[in-house]
Design a protein around this motif. Structure first.
Motif, PDB file in Angstrom:
ATOM      1  N   THR A   1       0.810  -1.222   0.000  1.00  0.00           N
ATOM      2  CA  THR A   1       0.000   0.000   0.000  1.00  0.00           C
ATOM      3  C   THR A   1       0.843   1.271   0.000  1.00  0.00           C
ATOM      4  O   THR A   1       0.308   2.376  -0.101  1.00  0.00           O
ATOM      5  N   THR A   2       2.165   1.123   0.103  1.00  0.00           N
ATOM      6  CA  THR A   2       3.055   2.291   0.038  1.00  0.00           C
ATOM      7  C   THR A   2       4.047   2.193  -1.125  1.00  0.00           C
ATOM      8  O   THR A   2       4.949   3.028  -1.227  1.00  0.00           O
ATOM      9  N   GLU A   3       3.869   1.193  -2.005  1.00  0.00           N
ATOM     10  CA  GLU A   3       4.801   1.002  -3.112  1.00  0.00           C
ATOM     11  C   GLU A   3       4.047   0.723  -4.409  1.00  0.00           C
ATOM     12  O   GLU A   3       3.617  -0.399  -4.653  1.00  0.00           O
ATOM     13  N   PRO A   4       3.866   1.736  -5.265  1.00  0.00           N
ATOM     14  CA  PRO A   4       3.264   1.484  -6.571  1.00  0.00           C
ATOM     15  C   PRO A   4       4.220   0.679  -7.446  1.00  0.00           C
ATOM     16  O   PRO A   4       5.404   0.992  -7.535  1.00  0.00           O
ATOM     17  N   ALA A   5       3.734  -0.375  -8.061  1.00  0.00           N
ATOM     18  CA  ALA A   5       4.583  -1.237  -8.881  1.00  0.00           C
ATOM     19  C   ALA A   5       5.213  -0.450 -10.025  1.00  0.00           C
ATOM     20  O   ALA A   5       4.580   0.434 -10.606  1.00  0.00           O
ATOM     21  N   ASN A   6       6.474  -0.787 -10.337  1.00  0.00           N
ATOM     22  CA  ASN A   6       7.225  -0.212 -11.446  1.00  0.00           C
ATOM     23  C   ASN A   6       7.657   1.237 -11.230  1.00  0.00           C
ATOM     24  O   ASN A   6       8.215   1.841 -12.148  1.00  0.00           O
ATOM     25  N   PHE A   7       7.410   1.795 -10.039  1.00  0.00           N
ATOM     26  CA  PHE A   7       7.951   3.114  -9.728  1.00  0.00           C
ATOM     27  C   PHE A   7       9.254   2.947  -8.959  1.00  0.00           C
ATOM     28  O   PHE A   7       9.507   1.899  -8.357  1.00  0.00           O
ATOM     29  N   SER A   8      10.111   3.971  -8.995  1.00  0.00           N
ATOM     30  CA  SER A   8      11.437   3.889  -8.385  1.00  0.00           C
ATOM     31  C   SER A   8      11.309   3.700  -6.879  1.00  0.00           C
ATOM     32  O   SER A   8      10.385   4.231  -6.242  1.00  0.00           O
ATOM     33  N   PRO A   9      12.237   2.962  -6.274  1.00  0.00           N
ATOM     34  CA  PRO A   9      12.181   2.738  -4.830  1.00  0.00           C
ATOM     35  C   PRO A   9      12.567   3.986  -4.048  1.00  0.00           C
ATOM     36  O   PRO A   9      13.067   4.965  -4.612  1.00  0.00           O
ATOM     37  N   SER A  10      12.352   3.947  -2.747  1.00  0.00           N
ATOM     38  CA  SER A  10      12.772   5.033  -1.854  1.00  0.00           C
ATOM     39  C   SER A  10      14.288   5.234  -2.002  1.00  0.00           C
ATOM     40  O   SER A  10      15.033   4.253  -2.148  1.00  0.00           O
ATOM     41  N   PRO A  11      14.785   6.450  -2.010  1.00  0.00           N
ATOM     42  CA  PRO A  11      14.109   7.712  -1.696  1.00  0.00           C
ATOM     43  C   PRO A  11      13.491   8.411  -2.908  1.00  0.00           C
ATOM     44  O   PRO A  11      13.025   9.534  -2.789  1.00  0.00           O
ATOM     45  N   TYR A  12      13.488   7.748  -4.079  1.00  0.00           N
ATOM     46  CA  TYR A  12      12.989   8.404  -5.289  1.00  0.00           C
ATOM     47  C   TYR A  12      11.456   8.400  -5.356  1.00  0.00           C
ATOM     48  O   TYR A  12      10.862   9.242  -6.019  1.00  0.00           O
ATOM     49  N   THR A  13      10.847   7.452  -4.686  1.00  0.00           N
ATOM     50  CA  THR A  13       9.403   7.492  -4.431  1.00  0.00           C
ATOM     51  C   THR A  13       9.228   7.227  -2.946  1.00  0.00           C
ATOM     52  O   THR A  13       9.620   6.172  -2.449  1.00  0.00           O
ATOM     53  N   GLU A  14       8.664   8.201  -2.243  1.00  0.00           N
ATOM     54  CA  GLU A  14       8.537   8.065  -0.790  1.00  0.00           C
ATOM     55  C   GLU A  14       7.330   8.842  -0.290  1.00  0.00           C
ATOM     56  O   GLU A  14       6.813   9.722  -0.967  1.00  0.00           O
ATOM     57  N   ASN A  15       6.866   8.445   0.915  1.00  0.00           N
ATOM     58  CA  ASN A  15       5.704   9.084   1.547  1.00  0.00           C
ATOM     59  C   ASN A  15       4.457   9.014   0.669  1.00  0.00           C
ATOM     60  O   ASN A  15       3.628   9.927   0.652  1.00  0.00           O
ATOM     61  N   VAL A  16       4.352   7.931  -0.099  1.00  0.00           N
ATOM     62  CA  VAL A  16       3.216   7.689  -0.989  1.00  0.00           C
ATOM     63  C   VAL A  16       2.369   6.559  -0.409  1.00  0.00           C
ATOM     64  O   VAL A  16       2.896   5.553   0.065  1.00  0.00           O
TER      65      VAL A  16
END
Length: 266
Positions: free
Chosen positions: A35-50
């Motif tokens: 629920t905090t990780e959209p598939a195929n998007f970059s991992p933390s810290p490049y996608t965070e607090n989502v």
């Protein structure tokens, strides 16, 4: 580099049967690893607090809810298969209805880096991709979209949106429907519908499509993800009152002749 302001002939010759592909994997944010990780998007810290959001969304079942922090937070994906010299329509939607958060795009064309498997950024289209202006509060979803030609050396695209704290902080921005559609090498071969006219454009409720002929016209509208949202046959008038505000492509067939035009719905 040439900026393309019109979205004419976006649909592939085979688009009548198959919608054109969105190059952003999971750009509609329908698939989540957690629920905090959209598939195929970059991992933390490049996608965070989502976090996955099911109530407030632009389309489909989910959007991404982005929580503002005291420092910049990002939602990012790197899209491969971009070809230098080809034209692409790049688009995403955001909702900023919170005085404690604001957002802006912060994206780049990418070229191969000095080490295998790495990328380097290309200094191009700064005014479009790295806008100095931040979002303003609105109860409506806003579409950010450009049609541009990928510069020399481009092999990928870094699709990034940023969220910033404002006021007392802790506010939210919502993101949805990231898309990149290649337009330049997949256009309709037009057969010159004589006197073709589409008005008003932008339209609210009714779109008038006229020509020198009184023959019936088959009109199909596609959104920027390539999804067909309307398919009607008419002499001149098309009801568009049920469509969301945004940019669409109209494909018109009349007596064996075909044309495509950009249409804006307000």
């Amino acid at each position: 580099m040439k900026k393309i302001y019109t979205l004419v002939t976006i649909i592939a010759a085979s688009f009548a049967a198959n919608a054109q592909a969105n190059l952003v994997p999971n750009g509609d944010l329908e698939i989540w690893t957690t629920t905090t990780e959209p598939a195929n998007f970059s991992p933390s810290p490049y996608t965070e607090n989502v976090t996955q959001e099911s109530s407030i969304k632009h389309g489909g079942a989910f959007s991404a809810k982005h929580t503002a922090q005291s420092s910049t937070t990002k939602i990012q994906t790197e899209v491969t298969g971009i070809v230098a010299g080809e034209e692409y329509t790049i688009s995403y939607w955001y909702l900023d209805n919170d005085p404690n958060a604001r957002t802006r795009m912060w994206s780049f064309w990418l070229k191969d880096g000095s080490n295998p498997g790495t990328y380097a950024t290309i200094a191009a289209n700064e005014s479009e991709f790295r806008d100095p202006a931040y979002s303003t509060d609105s109860p409506n979803w806003v579409q950010k979209t450009f049609t541009l030609t990928a510069p020399v050396e481009t092999v990928a695209f870094r699709f990034e949106a940023r969220t910033y704290g404002e006021g007392s902080g802790g506010g939210f921005i919502y993101f949805d429907d990231f898309s990149i559609i290649k337009t330049s090498s997949a256009s309709i071969k037009e057969n010159n519908i004589e006197g073709l006219n589409i008005f008003p454009n932008p339209a609210n409720d009714v779109l008038n499509i006229t020509s020198n002929s009184t023959a019936d016209k088959n009109v199909q509208l596609f959104d920027l993800t390539g999804k067909k949202v309307l398919d009607v046959t008419t002499v001149s008038k098309v009801n568009v009152s049920t469509l969301k505000a945004g940019i669409y492509v109209a494909k018109i067939n009349e007596a064996g002749k075909t044309a495509a035009r950009k249409v804006i719905i307000k």
